[in-house]
Each structure stands twice: as structure tokens, then as C-alpha cells.
Scaffold this motif. Structure first.
Motif, mmCIF file in Angstrom:
data_model
loop_
_atom_site.group_PDB
_atom_site.id
_atom_site.type_symbol
_atom_site.label_atom_id
_atom_site.label_comp_id
_atom_site.label_asym_id
_atom_site.label_seq_id
_atom_site.Cartn_x
_atom_site.Cartn_y
_atom_site.Cartn_z
ATOM 1 N N VAL A 117 22.847 48.001 6.092
ATOM 2 C CA VAL A 117 23.351 46.677 6.466
ATOM 3 C C VAL A 117 23.149 46.568 7.970
ATOM 4 N N ASP A 118 22.157 45.800 8.382
ATOM 5 C CA ASP A 118 21.693 45.881 9.769
ATOM 6 C C ASP A 118 21.489 44.471 10.320
ATOM 7 N N LEU A 119 22.254 44.128 11.363
ATOM 8 C CA LEU A 119 22.154 42.798 11.968
ATOM 9 C C LEU A 119 21.306 42.807 13.246
ATOM 10 N N SER A 120 20.651 43.923 13.522
ATOM 11 C CA SER A 120 19.838 43.996 14.736
ATOM 12 C C SER A 120 18.422 43.497 14.455
ATOM 13 N N PRO A 131 24.325 34.667 5.578
ATOM 14 C CA PRO A 131 23.618 33.919 6.639
ATOM 15 C C PRO A 131 24.445 33.752 7.911
ATOM 16 N N GLN A 132 25.754 33.467 7.775
ATOM 17 C CA GLN A 132 26.544 33.228 8.986
ATOM 18 C C GLN A 132 26.715 34.500 9.825
ATOM 19 N N GLN A 133 26.593 35.674 9.193
ATOM 20 C CA GLN A 133 26.756 36.925 9.944
ATOM 21 C C GLN A 133 25.595 37.179 10.902
ATOM 22 N N ILE A 134 24.431 36.637 10.580
ATOM 23 C CA ILE A 134 23.252 36.901 11.407
ATOM 24 C C ILE A 134 23.119 35.879 12.534
ATOM 25 N N GLU A 135 24.005 34.881 12.579
ATOM 26 C CA GLU A 135 23.844 33.785 13.535
ATOM 27 C C GLU A 135 23.784 34.255 14.997
ATOM 28 N N ALA A 169 25.319 32.234 -3.818
ATOM 29 C CA ALA A 169 25.850 30.984 -3.252
ATOM 30 C C ALA A 169 25.011 30.606 -2.034
ATOM 31 N N CYS A 170 24.481 29.412 -2.008
ATOM 32 C CA CYS A 170 23.693 28.922 -0.869
ATOM 33 C C CYS A 170 24.420 27.721 -0.283
ATOM 34 N N GLU A 171 25.240 27.982 0.707
ATOM 35 C CA GLU A 171 26.010 26.903 1.325
ATOM 36 C C GLU A 171 25.084 26.038 2.178
ATOM 37 N N PRO A 172 25.219 24.710 2.098
ATOM 38 C CA PRO A 172 24.389 23.848 2.955
ATOM 39 C C PRO A 172 24.839 23.935 4.417
ATOM 40 N N PHE A 173 23.879 23.764 5.336
ATOM 41 C CA PHE A 173 24.234 23.699 6.755
ATOM 42 C C PHE A 173 25.015 22.406 7.015
ATOM 43 N N ASP A 174 25.886 22.440 8.025
ATOM 44 C CA ASP A 174 26.608 21.222 8.405
ATOM 45 C C ASP A 174 25.689 20.243 9.113
ATOM 46 N N SER A 175 24.724 20.784 9.854
ATOM 47 C CA SER A 175 23.828 19.914 10.622
ATOM 48 C C SER A 175 22.448 19.890 9.968
ATOM 49 N N LYS A 176 21.576 19.034 10.536
ATOM 50 C CA LYS A 176 20.218 18.927 10.020
ATOM 51 C C LYS A 176 19.255 19.452 11.074
ATOM 52 N N PRO A 177 18.834 20.714 10.927
ATOM 53 C CA PRO A 177 18.046 21.356 11.995
ATOM 54 C C PRO A 177 16.600 20.895 11.999
ATOM 55 N N TRP A 178 16.356 19.744 12.554
ATOM 56 C CA TRP A 178 15.023 19.143 12.533
ATOM 57 C C TRP A 178 14.542 18.937 13.953
ATOM 58 N N ALA A 179 13.372 19.413 14.282
ATOM 59 C CA ALA A 179 12.866 19.284 15.643
ATOM 60 C C ALA A 179 11.423 18.811 15.620
ATOM 61 N N ASP A 180 11.076 18.014 16.596
ATOM 62 C CA ASP A 180 9.702 17.546 16.762
ATOM 63 C C ASP A 180 9.064 18.358 17.888
#
Lengths: 154, 230
Positions: free
Chosen positions: A58-61, A127-131, A19-30
Motif C-alpha cells: 500500500v504505497d502513496l509515494s 482515490p481521496q488518499q492519493i490526493e 464504489a466510484c464516487e463522483p467528483f464535486d467539481s468538473k475538472p475540465w481545462a483548455d
């Protein structure tokens, strides 16, 4: 990332089932022109200095990789048994192109190479666990005045 | 999934910059990646990299496929002497490992600091049902198994790459998992450890000792488990 058609059936089905959930925001930077940017590498290959603590299953470091490290000082303790490590052992630049980045700096293609780069173990978590870990890395990268990051999955 | 700028590359898993010891090609991939920073037509940029990795070839092509010049005589799957068969393989591969080390300019760092013969012996004990083999290490059993198996497999792949020819990742993988006693030893330990009381050891045995694509051949009991089980 290999073509799906070239993967064994069981691997293809495994990846397509994720499952690849879409991000809520659009992470775009110039930012500034590439020739003025300070670039860092962030890899999920589970790399670290041989003297560092190995990654666990299982390592989040994360591990810090100094910008002046010699490529052959790095080892890999990624938990996945599924991807190839033979190429990495021939040439670390295959997954962590630190020598190539230095060459691009010398050629003037990029502005500079960051003082520190970072490594994660890219399996076993959602993905959300590594945030929180990634937010910490972002702060460290800003402190190093990095304004471009090359994320390298394996 | 919305990623800001993304270069898709068609290379084998574990080889995101294409091929080892190909600096020109690696630089081309890195430069193509960084050039995406110039793009401002987001929110999503997904570009295909134009080109295949140097010297990549399909292992199904009999004319170009790599074959390990050392032929191992595969014993029956249930042969009880997998430990001695593995040690015999290692003795035959040792000269090629030395060639690889010379070509590379030194040993690649190991991940476990464990002696290879000790890894093989303890894997044999695990396959025989010993739940906590006596081992000279402070690592927890699950970490000991994972890192020890990594070092053993890496050593074999280093030795294979010391031999003539240039193998693709899939050729090396097929060689190790289909032709060596070491792979059968790891699989035989995994089959037993799938019922280990330590949940980390059990998870390791089910998910991370033998690649999914070889489970049906090497450990069909494990292959019957659902990979989506948590």
C-alpha cells in the motif's frame, strides 16, 4: 481496460462492486493546440528505474522517470497479482509509451516531451488518499511547463 | 466518476497500449488519446477506441490457442516435492529463457535481486510452516515474498515467450497458474501464510499471492474469504 464480458466472473464482480464516487467539481481545462503542448506521462503501473526503491503493498509515494530514460531500464513492482506483466517485459511501451511519445514529437504532432514523467502504484488505496501526492505531482509538472498529461492506468 | 477526457480501450488488463512490439498500433492509441485534448465539449468526454489489439485471439479457440510446447506432468496437488518439481521445471525452461533474453537483447531488470533457487527453497519452507525462513535479504518478509514471487513468475513467463508462437496474456496466465509446479508452490505457501501472525504477510497471502480467478482451484480455503473484508 478489458471488456467486462471478457473478464473471469470473479474479476467482473469485483470491479462492478467498487464504489466510484463522483467528483464535486468538473475538472475540465483548455489549452494550446496539441502541436504546441509539452506532454508528460503519468502511469499507475508501479514502474521505476531498477535502482529505485520498490513500491510496497500500500504505497502513496511516486517515482520520477527521467524523460531521457531507456525503456529497458524500467522495472515494475505493482502489488497486484491480477494483471499481466508478460507484455510489459516484452516492451515497456505497452504500459509507458515513452518511445512513441518521442516519435510524435519528431513528427510534430506534439510540441515537446516533458523532462520528467511519474509513476504511481495504482492499487491498495482510495482515490481521496492519493490526493496530496497528486497535488505535489501537479506542482512539479507545472514547474516543468507541462500543459498536457497522459494518465495511463493498467 | 467525472474524468476530463478518457479513451476506453478494449485490451487485456496490463496492456493499455494493445500489444508489445507493435509501435504503429501503440502510436495510434497514443495519438487517439492525445487528440482528445482538442475536445472542448466536456465536462466529460468518454470515447471508445476503434479496434482490437493486433493478433489478439480468444484462448478458447482450439485452432489458434497457444500451448506451451513443454508439457509438465502435473503432480497431485498435495505432492510434497513441489520444490524439486519446480526446480525441474526451471531446468527444462532455462534454454527457452535464454532464447527470450537473446530475442529481447538482454535480461529484463529483476525486482528483488534474489536468486531464483533461493526463492523456490524459501517458499517451500514457508509452505512447510516455517514462519521466518533464513534468507539473505534485508527485505521484510512480506516484501520478500511479494517481490520474490513476482521475479519467479516473470522468469517463467519470459521463458514461455521464448518458445514458438505468440501467446495472449490470458493464455500465459492460464499456463502458469494451471500447469506449473511453481504456481502450486506459491499457492501452497499462501494457504499456510493466510494464518501468519504478521498482518502484512497475512494480507499478502489472502490478496496478492494467487489471482482471485485461480483461488478456487489452487487455494479454496483462501477463496472462501471475502475479498471485501478490510
Amino acid at each position: 481496460m478489458v471488456r467486462l464480458a471478457e473478464l473471469p466472473d470473479v474479476e467482473r464482480e469485483h470491479l462492478l462492486g467498487k464504489a466510484c464516487e463522483p467528483f464535486d467539481s468538473k475538472p475540465w481545462a483548455d489549452g494550446p493546440p496539441l502541436a504546441e503542448r509539452r506532454v508528460a506521462l503519468v502511469t499507475t503501473a508501479g514502474l521505476h528505474r531498477a535502482s529505485d526503491r520498490a513500491f510496497s503493498m500500500v504505497d502513496l509515494s511516486y517515482r520520477v522517470i527521467p524523460g531521457d530514460i531507456r525503456a529497458d531500464e524500467l522495472t515494475m513492482t505493482h502489488s497486484s497479482v491480477h494483471f499481466d506483466r508478460s507484455g510489459f517485459r516484452e516492451d515497456v511501451n505497452l504500459v509507458f509509451p515513452i518511445d512513441r511519445l518521442r516519435e510524435l514529437e519528431q513528427e510534430g504532432v506534439i510540441g515537446s516531451v516533458a523532462e520528467f514523467h511519474y509513476s504511481l502504484m495504482g492499487a491498495g488505496w482510495l482515490p481521496q488518499q492519493i490526493e496530496p501526492t497528486v497535488a505535489e505531482l501537479a506542482r512539479l509538472l507545472r514547474t516543468d511547463e507541462v500543459d498536457a498529461v497522459c494518465l495511463i492506468p493498467v | 466518476m467525472q474524468l476530463p477526457r478518457f479513451l476506453w480501450v478494449p485490451f487485456e488488463l496490463g496492456r493499455p497500449f494493445g500489444a508489445p512490439n507493435e509501435p504503429e498500433f501503440q502510436r495510434r492509441v497514443l495519438r487517439a488519446t492525445l487528440e482528445l485534448l482538442k475536445r472542448t465539449d466536456g465536462p466529460v468526454v468518454l470515447e471508445d477506441f476503434d479496434g482490437d489489439a493486433p493478433e489478439a485471439h480468444a484462448d478458447s479457440d482450439e485452432d489458434t490457442a497457444w500451448a506451451c510446447p513443454i508439457t509438465f506432468h502435473a503432480p497431485p496437488e498435495e505432492q510434497p516435492e513441489l520444490v524439486s518439481a519446480t526446480l525441474d521445471e526451471m531446468a527444462r525452461l532455462e534454454p527457452w529463457y535464454e532464447v527470450h533474453v537473446d530475442a529481447r537483447g538482454g535480461n529484463a531488470p529483476t525486482v528483488s535481486d534474489l536468486a531464483r533457487r533461493d526463492i523456490v527453497a524459501r517458499l517451500g519452507e514457508l509452505a512447510d510452516g516455517v514462519q521466518e525462513p533464513d534468507r539473505e535479504s534485508n527485505l521484510a518478509l512480506a516484501d520478500w515474498i511479494r517481490l520474490g514471487c513476482d521475479d519467479l513468475r516473470n522468469w517463467y513467463l519470459d521463458a514461455a515467450q521464448g518458445q514458438p508462437g505468440r501467446a495472449s496474456a490470458s493464455e500465459l496466465r492460464n499456463w502458469f497458474w494451471r500447469q506449473t509446479a511453481a504456481a502450486r508452490l506459491i499457492a501452497s505457501a499462501a494457504r499456510v501464510l493466510a494464518d501468519h501472525p504478521d498482518p502484512f504477510v497475512k494480507m499478502l497471502a489472502l490478496r496478492a499471492m494467487v489471482p482471485r480467478e485461480y483461488l478456487a482451484e489452487l487455494a479454496p480455503e483462501i477463496g472462501a474469504h471475502s475479498w471485501r473484508e478490510k
